[in-house]
Design a protein around this motif. Structure first.
Motif, PDB file in Angstrom:
ATOM      1  N   THR A 114       2.047  68.955  66.479  1.00  9.94           N
ATOM      2  CA  THR A 114       2.100  69.620  67.792  1.00  9.94           C
ATOM      3  C   THR A 114       3.289  69.109  68.598  1.00  9.94           C
ATOM      4  N   GLN A 115       3.490  67.782  68.570  1.00  9.40           N
ATOM      5  CA  GLN A 115       4.607  67.187  69.319  1.00  9.40           C
ATOM      6  C   GLN A 115       5.962  67.628  68.783  1.00  9.40           C
ATOM      7  N   VAL A 116       6.099  67.586  67.461  1.00  9.66           N
ATOM      8  CA  VAL A 116       7.399  67.928  66.866  1.00  9.66           C
ATOM      9  C   VAL A 116       7.703  69.408  67.088  1.00  9.66           C
ATOM     10  N   ARG A 117       6.683  70.247  66.950  1.00  7.86           N
ATOM     11  CA  ARG A 117       6.916  71.683  67.187  1.00  7.86           C
ATOM     12  C   ARG A 117       7.325  71.941  68.628  1.00  7.86           C
ATOM     13  N   ALA A 118       6.743  71.185  69.564  1.00 13.47           N
ATOM     14  CA  ALA A 118       7.108  71.355  70.978  1.00 13.47           C
ATOM     15  C   ALA A 118       8.558  70.923  71.202  1.00 13.47           C
ATOM     16  N   ARG A 119       8.955  69.812  70.555  1.00 14.73           N
ATOM     17  CA  ARG A 119      10.360  69.360  70.685  1.00 14.73           C
ATOM     18  C   ARG A 119      11.314  70.423  70.161  1.00 14.73           C
ATOM     19  N   ILE A 120      10.974  71.022  69.013  1.00 17.10           N
ATOM     20  CA  ILE A 120      11.849  72.059  68.433  1.00 17.10           C
ATOM     21  C   ILE A 120      11.914  73.266  69.365  1.00 17.10           C
ATOM     22  N   ALA A 121      10.768  73.676  69.882  1.00 18.90           N
ATOM     23  CA  ALA A 121      10.739  74.844  70.776  1.00 18.90           C
ATOM     24  C   ALA A 121      11.553  74.577  72.038  1.00 18.90           C
ATOM     25  N   ASP A 122      11.416  73.368  72.600  1.00 14.04           N
ATOM     26  CA  ASP A 122      12.181  73.030  73.804  1.00 14.04           C
ATOM     27  C   ASP A 122      13.685  73.007  73.516  1.00 14.04           C
ATOM     28  N   ALA A 123      14.041  72.442  72.364  1.00  9.25           N
ATOM     29  CA  ALA A 123      15.474  72.368  72.010  1.00  9.25           C
ATOM     30  C   ALA A 123      16.047  73.767  71.802  1.00  9.25           C
ATOM     31  N   CYS A 124      15.274  74.644  71.186  1.00  7.68           N
ATOM     32  CA  CYS A 124      15.729  76.030  70.994  1.00  7.68           C
ATOM     33  C   CYS A 124      15.920  76.702  72.350  1.00  7.68           C
ATOM     34  N   ALA A 125      14.961  76.502  73.247  1.00  8.73           N
ATOM     35  CA  ALA A 125      15.055  77.118  74.572  1.00  8.73           C
ATOM     36  C   ALA A 125      16.289  76.591  75.306  1.00  8.73           C
ATOM     37  N   ALA A 126      16.511  75.274  75.234  1.00 10.16           N
ATOM     38  CA  ALA A 126      17.659  74.675  75.922  1.00 10.16           C
ATOM     39  C   ALA A 126      18.978  75.199  75.360  1.00 10.16           C
ATOM     40  N   ALA A 127      18.985  75.520  74.054  1.00  7.27           N
ATOM     41  CA  ALA A 127      20.217  75.991  73.410  1.00  7.27           C
ATOM     42  C   ALA A 127      20.340  77.510  73.473  1.00  7.27           C
ATOM     43  N   GLY A 128      19.342  78.179  74.069  1.00  7.77           N
ATOM     44  CA  GLY A 128      19.369  79.636  74.110  1.00  7.77           C
ATOM     45  C   GLY A 128      19.200  80.261  72.735  1.00  7.77           C
ATOM     46  N   ARG A 129      18.478  79.552  71.865  1.00  7.94           N
ATOM     47  CA  ARG A 129      18.262  80.067  70.510  1.00  7.94           C
ATOM     48  C   ARG A 129      16.817  80.504  70.331  1.00  7.94           C
ATOM     49  N   ASP A 130      16.623  81.436  69.407  1.00  9.62           N
ATOM     50  CA  ASP A 130      15.290  81.922  69.080  1.00  9.62           C
ATOM     51  C   ASP A 130      14.557  80.840  68.267  1.00  9.62           C
ATOM     52  N   ARG A 131      13.304  80.563  68.592  1.00  9.57           N
ATOM     53  CA  ARG A 131      12.536  79.545  67.876  1.00  9.57           C
ATOM     54  C   ARG A 131      12.468  79.843  66.371  1.00  9.57           C
ATOM     55  N   GLY A 132      12.489  81.113  66.048  1.00 14.02           N
ATOM     56  CA  GLY A 132      12.404  81.502  64.644  1.00 14.02           C
ATOM     57  C   GLY A 132      13.640  81.160  63.830  1.00 14.02           C
ATOM     58  N   GLU A 133      14.709  80.698  64.487  1.00 15.23           N
ATOM     59  CA  GLU A 133      15.929  80.344  63.755  1.00 15.23           C
ATOM     60  C   GLU A 133      15.863  78.957  63.136  1.00 15.23           C
ATOM     61  N   VAL A 134      14.851  78.157  63.527  1.00 15.94           N
ATOM     62  CA  VAL A 134      14.808  76.764  63.061  1.00 15.94           C
ATOM     63  C   VAL A 134      13.540  76.505  62.239  1.00 15.94           C
ATOM     64  N   THR A 135      13.745  76.028  61.022  1.00 14.02           N
ATOM     65  CA  THR A 135      12.634  75.690  60.129  1.00 14.02           C
ATOM     66  C   THR A 135      12.424  74.183  60.119  1.00 14.02           C
ATOM     67  N   LEU A 136      11.168  73.773  60.255  1.00 12.59           N
ATOM     68  CA  LEU A 136      10.811  72.359  60.161  1.00 12.59           C
ATOM     69  C   LEU A 136      10.548  71.985  58.700  1.00 12.59           C
ATOM     70  N   ILE A 137      11.257  70.963  58.237  1.00 13.60           N
ATOM     71  CA  ILE A 137      10.972  70.379  56.925  1.00 13.60           C
ATOM     72  C   ILE A 137      10.281  69.036  57.170  1.00 13.60           C
ATOM     73  N   ALA A 138       9.047  68.900  56.712  1.00 13.56           N
ATOM     74  CA  ALA A 138       8.320  67.635  56.860  1.00 13.56           C
ATOM     75  C   ALA A 138       8.752  66.694  55.744  1.00 13.56           C
ATOM     76  N   VAL A 139       9.357  65.569  56.121  1.00 11.15           N
ATOM     77  CA  VAL A 139       9.833  64.617  55.107  1.00 11.15           C
ATOM     78  C   VAL A 139       8.695  63.650  54.791  1.00 11.15           C
ATOM     79  N   THR A 140       8.101  63.831  53.609  1.00 14.78           N
ATOM     80  CA  THR A 140       6.847  63.147  53.258  1.00 14.78           C
ATOM     81  C   THR A 140       7.059  61.914  52.379  1.00 14.78           C
ATOM     82  N   LYS A 141       8.318  61.479  52.227  1.00 12.52           N
ATOM     83  CA  LYS A 141       8.594  60.293  51.390  1.00 12.52           C
ATOM     84  C   LYS A 141       7.761  59.099  51.844  1.00 12.52           C
ATOM     85  N   THR A 142       7.282  58.348  50.901  1.00 12.60           N
ATOM     86  CA  THR A 142       6.387  57.179  51.051  1.00 12.60           C
ATOM     87  C   THR A 142       4.949  57.561  51.413  1.00 12.60           C
ATOM     88  N   TYR A 143       4.697  58.806  51.760  1.00 19.34           N
ATOM     89  CA  TYR A 143       3.339  59.247  52.105  1.00 19.34           C
ATOM     90  C   TYR A 143       2.722  60.033  50.947  1.00 19.34           C
TER      91      TYR A 143
END
Ligand SMILES: *Cc1c(COP(=O)(O)O)cnc(C)c1O
Length: 248
Positions: free
Chosen positions: A21-50
């Motif tokens: 929830t937190q990371v998605r909110a950060r991405i959405a805020d960054a997209c809004a600040a950059a004037g970009r559509d939220r759909g332009e950014v894909t989150l890759i969860a880096v699961t190394k060591t987990y």
């Protein structure tokens, strides 16, 4: 419950949901600040060591893409997650030895860390041997031009490590599809300076390779800056899954 492959405890699932929830909110805020559509950014969860259970839980929470940086860890994790019904897109994001190419092309959907012609040739041969579709490849580019670290070198004529020769080798390989660029901000650099330089390199690169539109940049500490400079994919580990016991 911990004996079931791919299982995850309810408290861990809640922890991952909160991180997401937190990371998605950060991405959405960054997209809004950059004037970009939220759909332009894909989150890759880096699961190394987990464990694979975290991958299963994250895909259950809507994560579509995961990243791993070591074949020895990723190969069994991908198999375990698949056995538990999780089928995210697997991104290989770590330094890759040519003798691991055959293993990586079996489970990876994308290899983001191709930074030499020799590695591209090895991956092409491996992909042609075991895959029925081309493998998506990002050329990892060096932002500071330090040849001793990872990344192909923009504006350098080196026939093995130069960005143009590496990109041409990938683009000309039947087993590979040139999808774009990946970079890591160099240690000690301000993210703004690093990603501004990356954006210039990416612009020149896309003029030569218009179909290669992916720009994978930004991690837990600097994803806002990367999105401001055009990242289409952010690779987030610790902000999502917690601090790793060893930094790598
Ligand atoms: C580990 C790693 C990440 C994630 O780093 P965090 O700081 O944990 O978000 C991203 N990219 C690469 C290449 C990595 O190795």
């Amino acid at each position: 419950m911990t004996d079931i492959p791919g299982a995850v405890r309810p408290d861990r699932r809640a922890e991952l949901a909160a991180g997401l929830t937190q990371v998605r909110a950060r991405i959405a805020d960054a997209c809004a600040a950059a004037g970009r559509d939220r759909g332009e950014v894909t989150l890759i969860a880096v699961t190394k060591t987990y464990p694979a259970g975290d991958v299963v839980a994250l895909t259950g929470l809507g994560v579509t893409d995961v990243g791993e940086n070591r074949d020895q860890e990723a190969a069994p994790k991908a198999a375990e997650a698949a056995a538990a019904g999780a089928a995210p897109r697997w991104h290989f994001i770590g330094q890759l030895q040519r003798n691991k190419a055959r293993s990586v092309v079996r489970y990876a959907d994308v290899v983001q860390s191709v930074d030499s012609v020799r590695l591209a040739v090895a991956l092409d041969a491996a992909a042609a041997a075991v895959r029925d579709r081309p493998l998506d490849v990002l050329v990892q580019v060096s932002i500071d031009g330090d040849a001793a670290r990872g990344g192909a070198l923009p504006g350098v004529g080196d026939p093995d490590r130069g960005l143009d020769p590496v990109a041409e080798a990938v683009a000309g390989s039947a087993g590979l599809r040139l999808a774009g660029l990946m970079a890591v901000a160099p240690l000690g650099w301000e993210p703004e300076r690093a990603f501004a330089r990356l954006a210039e390199v990416a612009e020149r690169f896309r003029a030569r390779h218009p179909g290669a539109t992916v720009l994978s940049a930004g991690m837990s500490g600097d994803l806002e800056s990367a999105i401001g400079y055009g990242a289409t994919h952010v690779r987030v580990g610790s902000a999502l899954l917690g601090m790793r016991p060893t930094l790598r």
